[in-house]
Design a protein around this motif. Sequence first.
Motif, PDB file in Angstrom:
ATOM      1  N   HIS A  39      15.889 -11.234  -0.317  1.00  0.00           N
ATOM      2  CA  HIS A  39      16.440 -11.864  -0.882  1.00  0.00           C
ATOM      3  C   HIS A  39      17.046 -13.434  -0.244  1.00  0.00           C
ATOM      4  N   MET A  40      16.801 -14.733  -0.377  1.00  0.00           N
ATOM      5  CA  MET A  40      17.530 -15.238   1.274  1.00  0.00           C
ATOM      6  C   MET A  40      17.209 -16.328   1.208  1.00  0.00           C
ATOM      7  N   PRO A  41      18.756 -17.756   1.418  1.00  0.00           N
ATOM      8  CA  PRO A  41      18.039 -19.187   1.266  1.00  0.00           C
ATOM      9  C   PRO A  41      17.271 -19.138   2.756  1.00  0.00           C
ATOM     10  N   PHE A  42      16.534 -20.146   2.546  1.00  0.00           N
ATOM     11  CA  PHE A  42      16.477 -20.396   3.969  1.00  0.00           C
ATOM     12  C   PHE A  42      15.935 -21.921   4.175  1.00  0.00           C
ATOM     13  N   LEU A  43      16.330 -22.110   6.133  1.00  0.00           N
ATOM     14  CA  LEU A  43      16.528 -23.631   6.348  1.00  0.00           C
ATOM     15  C   LEU A  43      15.239 -24.347   6.602  1.00  0.00           C
ATOM     16  N   LEU A  44      14.617 -24.939   6.711  1.00  0.00           N
ATOM     17  CA  LEU A  44      13.458 -24.670   7.262  1.00  0.00           C
ATOM     18  C   LEU A  44      13.713 -26.213   8.507  1.00  0.00           C
ATOM     19  N   SER A  45      12.684 -26.030   9.545  1.00  0.00           N
ATOM     20  CA  SER A  45      13.100 -26.664  11.277  1.00  0.00           C
ATOM     21  C   SER A  45      12.930 -27.336  10.544  1.00  0.00           C
ATOM     22  N   ALA A  46      13.544 -29.359  10.828  1.00  0.00           N
ATOM     23  CA  ALA A  46      13.304 -30.997  11.180  1.00  0.00           C
ATOM     24  C   ALA A  46      12.007 -31.236  11.459  1.00  0.00           C
ATOM     25  N   ASP A  47      11.583 -30.078  12.892  1.00  0.00           N
ATOM     26  CA  ASP A  47       9.930 -30.612  12.811  1.00  0.00           C
ATOM     27  C   ASP A  47       9.262 -29.270  11.868  1.00  0.00           C
ATOM     28  N   ARG A  48       9.893 -29.169  10.843  1.00  0.00           N
ATOM     29  CA  ARG A  48       8.593 -28.337   9.774  1.00  0.00           C
ATOM     30  C   ARG A  48       7.964 -27.296  10.811  1.00  0.00           C
ATOM     31  N   THR A  49       8.189 -26.899  11.632  1.00  0.00           N
ATOM     32  CA  THR A  49       7.754 -25.660  12.407  1.00  0.00           C
ATOM     33  C   THR A  49       8.003 -24.288  12.122  1.00  0.00           C
ATOM     34  N   SER A  50       9.785 -24.356  11.682  1.00  0.00           N
ATOM     35  CA  SER A  50      10.090 -23.043  11.298  1.00  0.00           C
ATOM     36  C   SER A  50      10.995 -22.675  10.443  1.00  0.00           C
ATOM     37  N   CYS A  51      11.617 -21.609  10.065  1.00  0.00           N
ATOM     38  CA  CYS A  51      12.496 -21.347   8.903  1.00  0.00           C
ATOM     39  C   CYS A  51      13.842 -19.911   9.280  1.00  0.00           C
ATOM     40  N   ILE A  52      14.474 -20.739   8.704  1.00  0.00           N
ATOM     41  CA  ILE A  52      15.862 -19.692   9.848  1.00  0.00           C
ATOM     42  C   ILE A  52      16.396 -19.399   8.555  1.00  0.00           C
ATOM     43  N   GLY A  53      17.527 -18.461   8.512  1.00  0.00           N
ATOM     44  CA  GLY A  53      18.143 -17.548   7.982  1.00  0.00           C
ATOM     45  C   GLY A  53      19.025 -16.746   8.731  1.00  0.00           C
ATOM     46  N   HIS A  54      19.677 -16.344   7.721  1.00  0.00           N
ATOM     47  CA  HIS A  54      20.131 -15.171   8.458  1.00  0.00           C
ATOM     48  C   HIS A  54      20.830 -13.298   7.533  1.00  0.00           C
ATOM     49  N   LEU A  55      20.562 -12.421   8.353  1.00  0.00           N
ATOM     50  CA  LEU A  55      20.713 -11.074   7.038  1.00  0.00           C
ATOM     51  C   LEU A  55      21.899 -10.555   8.019  1.00  0.00           C
ATOM     52  N   ALA A  56      22.240  -9.594   7.048  1.00  0.00           N
ATOM     53  CA  ALA A  56      23.194  -8.630   6.893  1.00  0.00           C
ATOM     54  C   ALA A  56      23.720  -7.710   7.956  1.00  0.00           C
ATOM     55  N   ARG A  57      24.464  -7.735   8.853  1.00  0.00           N
ATOM     56  CA  ARG A  57      23.826  -6.776  10.289  1.00  0.00           C
ATOM     57  C   ARG A  57      23.636  -5.522   9.944  1.00  0.00           C
TER      58      ARG A  57
END
Length: 194
Positions: A39-57
């Motif tokens: 469960h995590m927050p995502f950011l949608l890229s400005a061009d709407r082609t990808s979603c990014i986020g991060h995980l604990a190592r």
Amino acid sequence: MYIPRHFAVSDRDEMFAFIEANAFGQLISSVAGRPFSTHMPFLLSADRTSCIGHLARQNPQHGEIGGQQVLISLQGPHDYVSPSWYRSPGVPTWNYQAVHIYGRCRVFTDRQKLKSLVDALTARYESAFAKPWRPDYKASMLDAIVGVEVTVSEIQGKYKLSQNRSEEDRLQVIDALEKLGSTDLAAAMRRNEA
């Protein structure tokens, strides 16, 4: 996701707006041959082609997720709907909004890209506060996370908002939800009526 015709959302702009408004969800992949979810927050890229986020190592998901086809599941307001709220016969159900994003995942560990991601997430969620916190942390803290970027290959939208019921039943459901305090779901149903 199973999407009956009544509940299908096909307007991509609507789905992207939903993603922006409901960006906390589940990243689902396979770890050791089993489904795994973070469960995590995502950011949608400005061009709407990808979603990014991060995980604990330390999260085992990052070890196998690179190159996998993954699912991001996002949920909006939801609540139980009693058949007692209908004028015509019905059965108990649940009204909700959901969007699923499918895509290939890439893992990244570049500190500058991770910093940009953390700063962007911070800016987005701190902006709601009168005195937003400004990023101020040791760069070495970024070594505790890994970034994930999901290239969007398919988006599915489902708004199950009593569209298969009569207008009178839908209005009664909206009224009942408002009385119970489920105002976000009631508002979504009102918007869907327009």
